[in-house]
Design a protein around this motif. Structure first.
Motif, PDB file in Angstrom:
ATOM      1  N   ALA A 232       0.851  -1.195   0.000  1.00  0.00           N
ATOM      2  CA  ALA A 232       0.000   0.000   0.000  1.00  0.00           C
ATOM      3  C   ALA A 232       0.882   1.239   0.000  1.00  0.00           C
ATOM      4  O   ALA A 232       1.982   1.253   0.544  1.00  0.00           O
ATOM      5  CB  ALA A 232      -0.914  -0.006   1.224  1.00  0.00           C
ATOM      6  N   VAL A 233       0.375   2.283  -0.626  1.00  0.00           N
ATOM      7  CA  VAL A 233       1.085   3.563  -0.660  1.00  0.00           C
ATOM      8  C   VAL A 233       0.533   4.430   0.457  1.00  0.00           C
ATOM      9  O   VAL A 233      -0.681   4.664   0.534  1.00  0.00           O
ATOM     10  CB  VAL A 233       0.914   4.260  -2.027  1.00  0.00           C
ATOM     11  N   ALA A 234       1.407   4.903   1.333  1.00  0.00           N
ATOM     12  CA  ALA A 234       0.968   5.724   2.459  1.00  0.00           C
ATOM     13  C   ALA A 234       0.444   7.060   1.953  1.00  0.00           C
ATOM     14  O   ALA A 234       1.036   7.691   1.065  1.00  0.00           O
ATOM     15  CB  ALA A 234       2.126   5.951   3.425  1.00  0.00           C
ATOM     16  N   GLU A 235      -0.686   7.480   2.518  1.00  0.00           N
ATOM     17  CA  GLU A 235      -1.266   8.761   2.130  1.00  0.00           C
ATOM     18  C   GLU A 235      -0.451   9.895   2.740  1.00  0.00           C
ATOM     19  O   GLU A 235      -0.049   9.837   3.894  1.00  0.00           O
ATOM     20  CB  GLU A 235      -2.719   8.865   2.595  1.00  0.00           C
ATOM     21  N   THR A 236      -0.215  10.926   1.973  1.00  0.00           N
ATOM     22  CA  THR A 236       0.542  12.080   2.458  1.00  0.00           C
ATOM     23  C   THR A 236      -0.328  13.325   2.399  1.00  0.00           C
ATOM     24  O   THR A 236      -1.059  13.549   1.438  1.00  0.00           O
ATOM     25  CB  THR A 236       1.804  12.302   1.614  1.00  0.00           C
ATOM     26  N   THR A 237      -0.278  14.145   3.464  1.00  0.00           N
ATOM     27  CA  THR A 237      -1.040  15.386   3.531  1.00  0.00           C
ATOM     28  C   THR A 237      -0.078  16.556   3.421  1.00  0.00           C
ATOM     29  O   THR A 237       0.867  16.665   4.198  1.00  0.00           O
ATOM     30  CB  THR A 237      -1.822  15.489   4.858  1.00  0.00           C
TER      31      THR A 237
END
Length: 299
Positions: A232-237
């Protein structure tokens, strides 16, 4: 003579002793077994098998690996699903995954055809065994991917090359690209198709572990296997900081008070104070003249 006999006995013992470490080192080996049924279905896909010497022949062999694979995964164990026999070609398969299949089987180690099931194997080997689906022309084509395993990320492309085992005009083994094969992911057909070089660029949308294989409408492919781990690709804010700078401007206003009502301003310098002094001096002189005139009249 006795000395010669003793020397020979010592040499024999040393030779036997030197062979012991090699035997001890091959007590177990972890290999990866893939088996395809007579229906062309994958029933095992790169399953880890810890191999031991099941037939006590002093070595770890292909037959040991397949026997233990059936023992652990086939319903009824190796006695129900696996069979071998000595033939003119050496130790050969007579039953695979419960199917005798007229003795029509194939097997490879690291995508190379061995001599017989008695060939030795080692740690980390990949063993592929299959039953022929075409029992007339035996046209089943053994093929394999450029990678046994691959790790990627969701929605990230990766490339695999599909090759097949073939033979040249002198029956020497060669590999050729498999063109037009449909890539399957988790047993589902995708839109990805191998090109003339056997290459396909693949993207998997969701994270997880998948079996990637291939099928063709123009030839019978022994199912190839690549195990894919899709992370999974970690979500970045992204936070944007806005800085507001306030500038305060102070304006000094100088107040000036003028007590002279005359408008005599020097045109060249604008110095009002000099003009005022001259005007006052002239006025004083004029007053003095008037006073002197008045005095003379009185006399």
């Amino acid at each position: 003579m006795k000395r010669i006999m003793v020397s020979l006995a010592v040499l024999t013992a040393m030779a036997g002793a030197s062979a012991l470490p090699a035997t001890a080192q091959t007590e177990t080996a972890e290999v990866y077994v893939t088996i395809s049924s007579a229906e062309g279905k994958l029933v095992m896909a790169q399953e880890s098998v810890t191999v031991t010497d099941t037939d006590s022949d002093g070595k770890l062999t292909i037959s040991d690996a397949l026997y233990l694979a059936h023992e652990s995964a086939y319903n009824g164990g190796a006695s129900a699903g696996y069979g071998v026999a000595e033939t003119e070609y050496g130790l050969s398969l007579t039953k695979l995954w419960g199917e005798e299949n007229s003795g029509s089987f194939g097997y490879y180690v690291n995508n190379v055809s061995p001599m017989s099931l008695s060939d030795e194997i080692k740690e980390g080997d990949y063993i592929n065994a299959y039953a022929y689906t075409d029992l007339t022309a035996w046209s089943d084509t053994y093929c394999f991917f450029s990678e046994n395993t691959i790790t990627s990320a969701e929605n990230t492309s990766f490339e695999l090359t599909l090759s097949a085992v073939a033979f040249d005009a002198n029956w020497n083994p060669i590999t050729v690209p498999v063109e037009g094969a449909v890539i399957t992911v988790g047993d589902k057909a995708t839109e990805y198709i191998t090109d003339s070089e056997g290459k396909a660029v693949i993207t998997v949308a969701d994270a997880g572990e998948y079996i990637i294989s291939a099928k063709s409408d123009t030839q019978i492919l022994v199912p190839p296997v690549c195990k894919a781990k899709i992370n999974a690709v970690a979500e970045t804010t992204t936070t944007t900081a806005t800085t507001t700078t306030q500038k305060t401007t102070t304006t000094a206003i100088a107040k000036s008070t003028t007590t002279v009502k005359a408008s005599a301003v020097s045109p060249s310098t604008g110095d009002g104070r000099v003009s005022t002094a001259l005007l006052a001096c002239g006025t004083a002189c004029f007053v003095s003249v008037l006073a002197l005139s008045a005095k003379k009249k009185d006399e």
